[in-house]
Design a protein around this motif. Structure first.
Motif, PDB file in Angstrom:
ATOM      1  N   UNK A  20       0.829  -1.203   0.000  1.00 34.36           N
ATOM      2  CA  UNK A  20       0.000   0.000   0.000  1.00 34.36           C
ATOM      3  C   UNK A  20       0.867   1.258   0.000  1.00 34.36           C
ATOM      4  N   UNK A  21       1.882   1.281   0.844  1.00 32.88           N
ATOM      5  CA  UNK A  21       2.781   2.439   0.891  1.00 32.88           C
ATOM      6  C   UNK A  21       3.447   2.660  -0.459  1.00 32.88           C
ATOM      7  N   UNK A  22       3.971   1.602  -1.033  1.00 30.70           N
ATOM      8  CA  UNK A  22       4.618   1.717  -2.345  1.00 30.70           C
ATOM      9  C   UNK A  22       3.651   2.257  -3.393  1.00 30.70           C
ATOM     10  N   UNK A  23       2.461   1.695  -3.428  1.00 32.94           N
ATOM     11  CA  UNK A  23       1.472   2.129  -4.414  1.00 32.94           C
ATOM     12  C   UNK A  23       1.097   3.592  -4.267  1.00 32.94           C
ATOM     13  N   UNK A  24       0.907   4.020  -3.033  1.00 35.76           N
ATOM     14  CA  UNK A  24       0.554   5.429  -2.800  1.00 35.76           C
ATOM     15  C   UNK A  24       1.680   6.370  -3.204  1.00 35.76           C
ATOM     16  N   UNK A  25       2.900   6.009  -2.837  1.00 33.89           N
ATOM     17  CA  UNK A  25       4.044   6.854  -3.190  1.00 33.89           C
ATOM     18  C   UNK A  25       4.195   6.923  -4.710  1.00 33.89           C
ATOM     19  N   UNK A  26       4.161   5.773  -5.358  1.00 33.29           N
ATOM     20  CA  UNK A  26       4.343   5.749  -6.808  1.00 33.29           C
ATOM     21  C   UNK A  26       3.253   6.536  -7.528  1.00 33.29           C
TER      22      UNK A  26
END
Length: 154
Positions: A20-26
């Motif tokens: 989730x963190x990766x997806x939001x940042x990207x």
């Protein structure tokens, strides 16, 4: 371990939070780079990786190494290189010692665009991390990312 094992459940929840963190940042960086510079996150990453090449031993990356660095398949990396080459941001050339090897270099136009896009990328990353830090599930991961230090230059 069974599907109801608390350790397995915690591991799965941690992985979901990281994803989730990766997806939001990207997604946040993608929107910023697209709107300000007409660049995708992958295009920016490719330009960034290739801009760090240097002359000398091991200075130029083979396409397999580039693909690994930008976390894409070799065929997807080739398509990405072609798109950036068509835009005049990259150029390909044959390896001088092995005519089968193909390298890519960032052009002056690519370096200029990368220089313009870097502050946008950095600000979007900071914004995305700050926003994620407000989420109790993601805050520990944000702290972990912030605590990482880049390796010292060789």
């Amino acid at each position: 371990m069974t599907a109801t094992d608390p350790a397995l459940i915690a591991l799965a929840q941690g992985w979901c939070a990281l994803s989730l963190l990766h997806g939001r940042i990207e997604a946040h960086i993608e929107r910023a780079l697209q709107s300000a510079h007409d660049l995708s996150v992958r295009e920016y990453s490719l330009l960034d990786v290739l801009s760090r090449q240097h002359d000398g031993e091991g200075g130029h990356l083979q396409m397999k190494q580039v693909a690994d660095a930008v976390v894409l398949s070799q065929s997807a990396t080739t398509r990405l290189v072609t798109r950036l080459e068509d835009r005049g941001l990259l150029e390909r050339y044959l390896c001088p010692t092995d005519r089968r090897g193909i390298y890519a270099n960032v052009t002056e136009a690519g370096l200029k665009l990368l220089g313009e896009a870097r502050p946008t990328n950095d600000a979007a990353l900071r914004d995305a991390l700050d926003e994620a830090a407000k989420n109790p599930e993601l805050a520990p991961l944000v702290r972990a990312v912030e605590s990482l230090h880049a390796p010292a230059p060789a």
